[in-house]
Scaffold this active site. Structure first.
Site, PDB file in Angstrom:
ATOM      1  CD  GLU A 110       8.912  28.108 -31.326  1.00 47.05           C
ATOM      2  OE1 GLU A 110       8.223  29.038 -31.766  1.00 47.05           O
ATOM      3  OE2 GLU A 110       8.491  27.269 -30.501  1.00 47.05           O
ATOM      4  CD  GLU A 143      10.963  29.561 -26.542  1.00 50.97           C
ATOM      5  OE1 GLU A 143      10.527  30.515 -25.880  1.00 50.97           O
ATOM      6  OE2 GLU A 143      11.131  29.602 -27.772  1.00 50.97           O
ATOM      7  CB  CYS A 159      13.424  32.263 -18.862  1.00 51.84           C
ATOM      8  SG  CYS A 159      13.323  33.169 -20.410  1.00 51.84           S
TER       9      CYS A 159
HETATM   10  P1  NAD Z   1       4.818  26.521 -15.031  1.00 53.68           P
HETATM   11  O1  NAD Z   1       5.492  25.388 -15.698  1.00 53.68           O
HETATM   12  O2  NAD Z   1       4.325  26.333 -13.647  1.00 53.68           O
HETATM   13  O3  NAD Z   1       3.537  26.984 -15.873  1.00 53.68           O
HETATM   14  C1  NAD Z   1       3.618  27.387 -17.217  1.00 53.68           C
HETATM   15  C2  NAD Z   1       2.285  27.128 -17.892  1.00 53.68           C
HETATM   16  O4  NAD Z   1       2.034  25.727 -17.878  1.00 53.68           O
HETATM   17  C3  NAD Z   1       1.083  27.776 -17.200  1.00 53.68           C
HETATM   18  O5  NAD Z   1       0.190  28.258 -18.181  1.00 53.68           O
HETATM   19  C4  NAD Z   1       0.462  26.607 -16.449  1.00 53.68           C
HETATM   20  O6  NAD Z   1      -0.921  26.753 -16.237  1.00 53.68           O
HETATM   21  C5  NAD Z   1       0.725  25.470 -17.399  1.00 53.68           C
HETATM   22  N1  NAD Z   1       0.708  24.142 -16.785  1.00 53.68           N
HETATM   23  C6  NAD Z   1       1.031  23.807 -15.505  1.00 53.68           C
HETATM   24  N2  NAD Z   1       0.879  22.465 -15.330  1.00 53.68           N
HETATM   25  C7  NAD Z   1       0.452  21.955 -16.517  1.00 53.68           C
HETATM   26  C8  NAD Z   1       0.116  20.655 -16.962  1.00 53.68           C
HETATM   27  N3  NAD Z   1       0.178  19.598 -16.173  1.00 53.68           N
HETATM   28  N4  NAD Z   1      -0.262  20.509 -18.230  1.00 53.68           N
HETATM   29  C9  NAD Z   1      -0.314  21.562 -19.076  1.00 53.68           C
HETATM   30  N5  NAD Z   1      -0.044  22.815 -18.708  1.00 53.68           N
HETATM   31  C10 NAD Z   1       0.348  23.017 -17.444  1.00 53.68           C
HETATM   32  O7  NAD Z   1       5.816  27.728 -15.119  1.00 53.68           O
HETATM   33  P2  NAD Z   1       5.645  29.183 -14.508  1.00 53.68           P
HETATM   34  O8  NAD Z   1       5.934  29.167 -13.059  1.00 53.68           O
HETATM   35  O9  NAD Z   1       4.334  29.746 -14.963  1.00 53.68           O
HETATM   36  O10 NAD Z   1       6.786  29.986 -15.294  1.00 53.68           O
HETATM   37  C11 NAD Z   1       8.090  30.106 -14.837  1.00 53.68           C
HETATM   38  C12 NAD Z   1       9.017  29.190 -15.616  1.00 53.68           C
HETATM   39  O11 NAD Z   1       8.966  29.502 -16.989  1.00 53.68           O
HETATM   40  C13 NAD Z   1      10.458  29.373 -15.205  1.00 53.68           C
HETATM   41  O12 NAD Z   1      11.079  28.128 -15.095  1.00 53.68           O
HETATM   42  C14 NAD Z   1      11.047  30.159 -16.368  1.00 53.68           C
HETATM   43  O13 NAD Z   1      12.435  30.014 -16.528  1.00 53.68           O
HETATM   44  C15 NAD Z   1      10.290  29.600 -17.505  1.00 53.68           C
HETATM   45  N6  NAD Z   1      10.350  30.501 -18.659  1.00 53.68           N
HETATM   46  C16 NAD Z   1      11.110  30.147 -19.741  1.00 53.68           C
HETATM   47  C17 NAD Z   1      11.213  31.002 -20.831  1.00 53.68           C
HETATM   48  C18 NAD Z   1      12.071  30.644 -22.032  1.00 53.68           C
HETATM   49  O14 NAD Z   1      11.911  31.286 -23.062  1.00 53.68           O
HETATM   50  N7  NAD Z   1      12.959  29.688 -21.940  1.00 53.68           N
HETATM   51  C19 NAD Z   1      10.546  32.215 -20.815  1.00 53.68           C
HETATM   52  C20 NAD Z   1       9.815  32.555 -19.690  1.00 53.68           C
HETATM   53  C21 NAD Z   1       9.714  31.682 -18.620  1.00 53.68           C
END
Ligand code: NAD
Length: 488
Positions: A462, A254, A287
């Protein structure tokens, strides 16, 4: 220090692995966005802690998967009860940790967190195995637990987004290793306490704290996981998909969005204005947010003026204050990122009719609600996800053009249409490329409905049966009418 007291609530700052608290030598500092003050030193996990958690989850899987569904469901309903009982504490801690409004946590977020367990526990109990028939043979479909599930989630709604995956994964009979966001790690730790108090066997639910690079990466590459649910950004999803590929692990992603809010001249005007201003919720760190406003040119001036007037009444301030409508951004890094988008847009010719800069009166991470007009078609501000309180307004002159502009994105998470014409609503919604289309409403969610995104907004769906299609190994068994040695 193994605990921190946050808003009067004691939070364990260690991992939760195999039913025990485990500390790492290294820690990272959790900073509250409200005032940029440190609030906790959190254990920083790496591959050793991830491995221990996956092993614990593998061990626990044997008993958890074999447990009768109704017993599992009862335990998960107890988790939901525990969440409800501690909802106020969870709300206060989460507000301090990620800066979202306390009133939203109280009214809608924490009730939904409890529902994420209760709904999927109830649903799993009713997962049927429809018996079909094929050329005189009896056919059975069963939803079997798949194994250890890795769940990696972001900070913008940490507990709600994590439990939306944890609830169905556990209800399916899987065991879970969760890696919470390093920018808002606290409520996951409280959830571990709640699952323990509810009587979940050791190892069924595990939490490894840490950064994406140190703790997330080894989890996604671990050969012991059988499902991987990730919510976060598109670039991280690409890295994770590569890491998980050698293990052939099914993924549910997501991701981000750049959703349109399409307003036709025939719409209920006040509703359209309200829906536009609603996009400033959670400081635009949503998001699903419909930040690209597309309005029919016949009402564009009147509409923009009304949105401006309403947006000016937004009270920005401390999220713990019930009167606050909008608070701050999550971290300095994210604040600079949002400001960078706005500065570049202004330099490229867009005009801010509201905001367009940090809120200097409040300081810290408070960014003013911002509305930009006259952005160049195809420019960054119209195509990239900002994840902040920044709306753009563009106009269209025909239904076809509205559809074309709405679909002019790499994303496809959601879209909102505002129209007074039911035929138009049918026509346009059918042509919109998005996982969810709202007509004359926003954010109405049914946990049974499929949820997910098209294009770069994600992989999979989901919700309801779609969650179990992902978290389960689905098996078809065909019984012959012949070959039986007894007639019973
Ligand atoms: P992010 O991708 O930076 O981080 C998300 C998670 O991934 C964190 O727990 C982070 O520690 C982990 N992560 C980072 N690098 C990783 C790696 N190499 N391997 C494994 N895990 C890793 O995103 P963010 O800045 O925390 O969140 C914002 C983003 O989330 C936005 O793009 C938003 O649109 C999206 N989002 C989507 C939904 C949805 O339902 N579609 C909901 C909420 C947020």
């Amino acid at each position: 220090m193994t605990t921190a007291t946050v808003e009067g609530v004691e939070v364990d700052t260690r991992h939760w692995i195999g039913g025990e608290r485990v500390a790492s030598e290294l820690t990272f500092t959790d900073i509250s966005p409200i005032d940029e003050q440190p609030i906790a030193e959190i254990s920083a996990g790496s591959s050793a802690e991830v491995d221990a958690a996956v092993q614990a989850a593998k061990q626990a899987f044997i008993g958890w998967a074999a447990m009768p569904r109704d017993e599992r469901a009862d335990l998960l309903r107890k988790v939901a009860d525990g969440i409800d009982a501690r909802a106020e504490e969870l709300a206060r801690v989460e507000t301090r940790d990620n800066g979202s409004l306390l009133r939203s946590h109280r009214r809608s977020v924490m009730p939904r967190v409890g529902m994420n367990f209760r709904f999927f526990a109830d649903f799993a109990e009713k997962l049927d195995h429809p018996g079909g028939e094929i050329r005189g043979h009896r056919e059975r479909v069963s939803y079997d637990p798949a194994g250890v599930t890795a769940i990696i989630t972001p900070w913008n709604a940490p507990l709600m987004l994590a439990t939306w995956r944890i609830g169905p994964a556990l209800a399916a009979g899987n065991t879970v290793v969760a890696k919470p966001p390093e920018w808002a790690p606290l409520t996951a730790s409280l959830l571990a306490d709640i699952t323990h108090e509810a009587g979940l066997p050791a190892g069924v639910f595990n939490v490894v704290q840490g950064t994406g690079a140190q703790a997330g990466a080894p989890l996604t590459a671990h050969p012991g996981i059988r499902r991987l649910a990730f919510t976060g950004s598109v670039p991280t999803a690409g890295v994770i998909a590569k890491a998980a590929a050698p293990n052939i692990v099914p993924l549910s992603f997501e991701l981000g969005g750049k959703s349109p809010l399409v307003i036709f001249a025939d719409s209920d005007f006040d509703l359209a204005v309200s829906l536009a201003v609603e996009q400033f919720d959670n400081s635009g760190q949503v998001c699903l947010g419909a930040f690209r406003i597309l309005v029919e040119d016949a009402i564009a001036d009147q509409f923009t003026e009304a949105v401006l007037a309403k947006a000016k009444t937004i009270r920005q301030g401390d999220p713990r204050d019930e009167a606050t409508d909008m608070s701050c951004l999550i971290t300095r890094q994210h604040f600079e990122r949002v400001d960078g988008f706005v500065r570049r847009a202004l330099a490229a010719g867009a005009r801010a009719i509201l905001g367009g800069s940090p809120n200097d009166e409040l300081g810290h991470l408070y960014y003013r609600p911002t509305i930009l007009v006259d952005a160049e078609p195809g420019s960054e501000i119209l195509t990239e996800e900002v994840f902040g309180p920044v709306l753009t307004v563009q106009t269209f002159s025909s239904e076809n053009q509205a559809v074309e502009m709405a679909n002019n994105t790499r994303f496809g998470l959601a879209a909102t249409l505002v129209t007074g014409d039911p035929d138009r609503a049918e026509r346009v919604s059918a042509k919109i490329n998005a996982g969810t289309v709202w007509v004359n409403c926003f954010f109405v969610r049914d946990l049974g409905a499929p949820f997910g995104g098209n294009g770069e907004s994600g992989i999979g769906r989901e919700g309801g049966i779609y969650s179990f299609d992902f978290y389960c190994d689905i098996k078809t068994t065909v019984f012959s009418p012949k070959g039986w040695t007894t007639n019973d």
